[in-house]
Design an enzyme around this catalytic site. Structure first.
Site, mmCIF file in Angstrom:
data_model
loop_
_atom_site.group_PDB
_atom_site.id
_atom_site.type_symbol
_atom_site.label_atom_id
_atom_site.label_comp_id
_atom_site.label_asym_id
_atom_site.label_seq_id
_atom_site.Cartn_x
_atom_site.Cartn_y
_atom_site.Cartn_z
ATOM 1 N N LYS B 164 0.812 -1.212 0.000
ATOM 2 C CA LYS B 164 0.000 0.000 0.000
ATOM 3 C C LYS B 164 0.851 1.270 0.000
ATOM 4 O O LYS B 164 0.552 2.233 -0.700
ATOM 5 C CB LYS B 164 -0.911 -0.023 1.230
ATOM 6 N N MET B 472 -18.463 -36.958 -14.160
ATOM 7 C CA MET B 472 -17.243 -37.670 -14.534
ATOM 8 C C MET B 472 -16.757 -38.548 -13.388
ATOM 9 O O MET B 472 -16.342 -39.686 -13.604
ATOM 10 C CB MET B 472 -16.159 -36.676 -14.959
#
Lengths: 158, 578
Positions: B164, B472
């Site tokens: 920051k 699957m």
């Protein structure tokens, strides 16, 4: 499986060691030893990595190292084409009774006594790994209290 | 402050503009407030997603569908860690991406500060490169390098972690026009001697086969590939990521090979005497048992990444270089061999063993839905997929012929990829029809992005092949685990017996009701239960140009065939239908 000595020039930046170490652990390659230090150019560090594996593994290790952005150059040192050495500090139990015997062995191996106290001595020895291994074997009967080895550093001949 | 001095956050916006990034996908947070403040009134189009993972996948979809670098942006800590799956997905599939994230101020790094995570440490093994910017004066060069690394050589994601305070500190270092990195110089031109060897082998070969992968698409080599094939009459099979690099309508197209590839492609691999791999990496889902892969073939491997060569399969003639450059050179010197007999054999296999399924009148087969999507979109849509059966049916039953029209998480196999990727692709291609072929399981992994699609009016179509199952995995349980459907039935609830391998009419209703969910997000929801309603529904969805969720209720226990069991030889194909 053959041992290989890789000399790797890398950017001298934070995190590069972690990248190289992570590459080995993440891809299941085995490191026997790894040393790292600055070169004559302070923006570049040299890592000397001893690995074992067959030709296919070594080819992958070399290519994967080259793939890292921070790796500048990788050399796989072949026998006789490089000078390699290692340093070890060994703290061995040494009383007045056996001190002279130890000194004799140190002398033969071209070692150096760095510190002596009543009960122990610290010995510095340099050379190829085999030599250091035999030296350590000879000292074992006296009792090794502590030991630190650097791993191999190497540089190409010529 | 002179003209050239600006804060770190401004450098980031400058970088986005200079790199011509016209879309950024992301989510705000404490440590990226300065960047978001600048985005508030900026020419950069920012897309607010509803989960950072989706930001990474949307950037990925944007990148794969255009070839440009996709950009995502997240805050420190959880924002950054939420990007990780998307970054790893892009890394496995060589997708150019720059992931920007905020970090706690430099003086707090390592202190376990609020929303702190060592994101460069976390992403190191799953990205092409990453940076932690400790000094704002390094930021311009690092951002330039990030875009350069992401988009050159074998592309991949690059993460830049920006504390920051670095965003808030001023620098006068200019944004560079170009960068040179001494440890990074990709090889683009293949060695001419190697290319000559390739030409020589092609001339000699009796049963040559091209195995083309995503690299052909990445390097825009589709045209050169077609030229090569038309000159030499060599049949082409593609990987999942290679779909679209060669027109599947071409008589020499064998479609996909491998685990769920066509029989004729896999037979061709078993019989070929010269396998020419272009921009593919011999993935285990392609090769099956390595020792029995292309057993009679000399192997040529053209790839820009030296580590891909001889990694799993020993290669006889490696060519390191960009697929397009290499094929261009090859096309200049190539002389055709005699492949007539081979092509006839292949044609026979194609006729004898086509991809097929047992279509029924009274139930919707998932393959039928995909076929109809192909017909309704005239083969021109961008298709994204989730992962699992939906992905394989989308690969098998749509005929791809345009590079960058098929987007799927092949390497990492990330469920939840398809929908946000479709959003990214739609942002980049506003005039194209985009379909996410989804499963009822995968879609729920990023279902919250319906809000993104609706708020930005992106007319993405989601076609859920809803079988109530994690299909699957259920298929593997059916075939290899005696139908013990452990945790794969999405309809199962507390009233069900512990052991149930037989879904039937008495089963509970699956949660959620996708139509209601869609409507809750102000998207259009449709449920299609009759085969005859499939085509009208698809046509309607495309026509209304809004985000549409189509819940196709399909045959619950349909399987993907052919199938090569994991680790088996390609010749051991299971076929479901006789």
């Amino acid at each position: 499986m053959v041992k290989h000595t890789l000399s790797v020039l890398v950017e001298n930046k934070f995190g590069v060691l972690a990248r190289v170490a992570g590459l080995f652990s993440g891809r299941g390659f085995n490191i026997d030893s790894l040393t790292v230090g600055e070169t004559q150019d302070s923006s570049i560090s040299r890592m000397t990595i001893v690995v074992h594996g067959d030709d296919a593994v070594l080819e992958q290790v070399t290519k994967q190292l080259n793939k890292l952005i921070d790796v500048i150059k990788v050399q796989d040192f072949q026998d006789k084409c490089y000078v390699g050495t290692e340093l070890a500090l060994i703290k061995v139990y040494a009383s007045s009774k056996n001190r002279s015997e130890i000194l004799q062995i140190v002398d033969i191996f071209d070692g150096k006594i760095m510190d002596v106290t009543e009960k122990s001595a610290i010995i510095e020895i340099t050379g190829i790994s085999d030599k250091i291994d035999s030296f350590i074997n000879l000292l074992r009967p006296f009792g090794i209290k502590e030991m630190a080895r650097t791993g191999k550093v190497a540089i190409a001949k010529g | 402050m002179d003209m050239t001095t600006r804060k770190g956050a401004e450098v980031i916006i400058e970088s986005l503009l200079k790199e011509r990034v016209d879309a950024v996908f992301g989510y705000p947070g404490g440590s990226v407030l300065d960047i978001f403040d600048l985005l508030y009134e900026s020419p950069v189009n920012f897309y607010l997603v509803r989960h950072e993972q989706a930001a990474a996948h949307a950037a990925d979809g944007y990148a794969r569908s255009t070839g440009k670098v996709g950009v995502c942006l997240a805050t420190s800590g959880p924002g950054a860690t939420n990007l990780v799956t998307g970054i790893a997905t892009a890394n496995m599939d060589s997708v150019p991406m720059v992931a920007l994230c905020g970090q706690v101020p430099t003086n707090m790094i390592g202190n376990d500060a609020f929303q702190e995570a060592d994101i460069t440490g976390i992403t190191r093994p799953v990205c092409k490169h990453n940076y932690l910017v400790k000094d704002v004066n390094e930021l311009p060069v690092i951002l330039k390098e990030a875009f350069y690394i992401a988009s050159s050589g074998r592309p991949g994601p690059v993460l830049v972690d920006i504390p920051k305070d670095v965003q808030r500190t001023a620098t006068s270092v200019p944004y560079p026009e170009s960068v040179k990195i001494r440890g990074y110089e990709p090889t683009y031109d293949g060695h001419i001697k190697q290319i000559e060897k390739v030409a020589h082998e092609i001339k000699k070969a009796k049963r040559p086969l091209i195995y083309a992968g995503g690299g052909v698409i990445i390097s825009s080599a589709a045209e050169e590939l077609l030229k090569l094939v038309n000159k030499t009459n060599i049949p082409v099979t593609t990987t999942l990521l290679g779909l679209g690099c060669f027109p599947e309508t071409h008589p020499l197209a064998l479609k996909m090979l491998g685990m769920h590839g066509t029989k004729y492609a896999n037979y061709a691999v078993m019989e070929t005497d010269l396998l020419i791999s272009i921009g593919a990496r011999f993935d285990d889902r392609v090769t099956g048992k390595i020792a029995e892969f292309a057993p009679n073939a000399k192997i040529i491997h053209i790839d820009i990444d030296p580590t891909a060569i001889s990694k799993s399969v020993t290669v006889h003639i490696p060519v390191v270089g960009d697929a397009k450059n290499v094929l261009k050179k090859l096309n200049e010197i190539i002389e055709p061999g005699d492949t007539k007999e081979w092509c006839e054999t292949i044609q026979k296999w194609k006729t004898e063993y086509p991809l097929s399924y047992e279509d029924k009148e009274d139930i919707i087969k998932p393959q039928y839905v995909v076929e109809k999507i192909y017909e309704v979109t005239k083969g021109e849509a961008i298709i994204t997929t989730e992962v699992g059966q939906n992905q394989m049916w989308a690969a098998q039953f749509y005929k791809y012929s345009i590079p960058r029209q098929f987007l799927s998480s092949g390497g990492l196999g990330t469920m939840g990829y398809g929908f946000p990727a479709a959003i990214g692709a739609q942002v980049a291609n506003p005039d194209k029809v985009v379909f996410d072929v989804a499963g009822d399981g995968s879609f729920q992994m990023n279902i919250q992005e319906l809000a993104t699609a609706v708020t930005y009016q992106l007319p993405v179509n989601v076609a859920i092949l809803n079988n109530n199952f994690l299909g699957m995995v259920r298929q593997w349980q059916e075939l290899f685990y005696s139908r013990r459907y452990s945790s794969t039935c999405l309809a199962k609830n507390k009233t069900c017996p512990v052991s149930c391998g037989e879904p039937g009419a008495a089963c509970p209703v699956m949660i959620p009701d996708f139509v209601k969910v869609a409507e809750g997000y102000s998207a259009v929801g449709m449920r299609i239960t009759k085969r005859s309603d499939v085509v009208p529904a698809l046509k309607e969805a495309i026509k209304i140009k809004r985000p549409v969720v189509m819940d196709f209720v399909v045959d619950k226990e349909e399987n993907v065939f052919p199938m090569v069991p994991a680790g088996a030889s390609l010749k051991q194909m299971i076929s479901g239908i006789s």
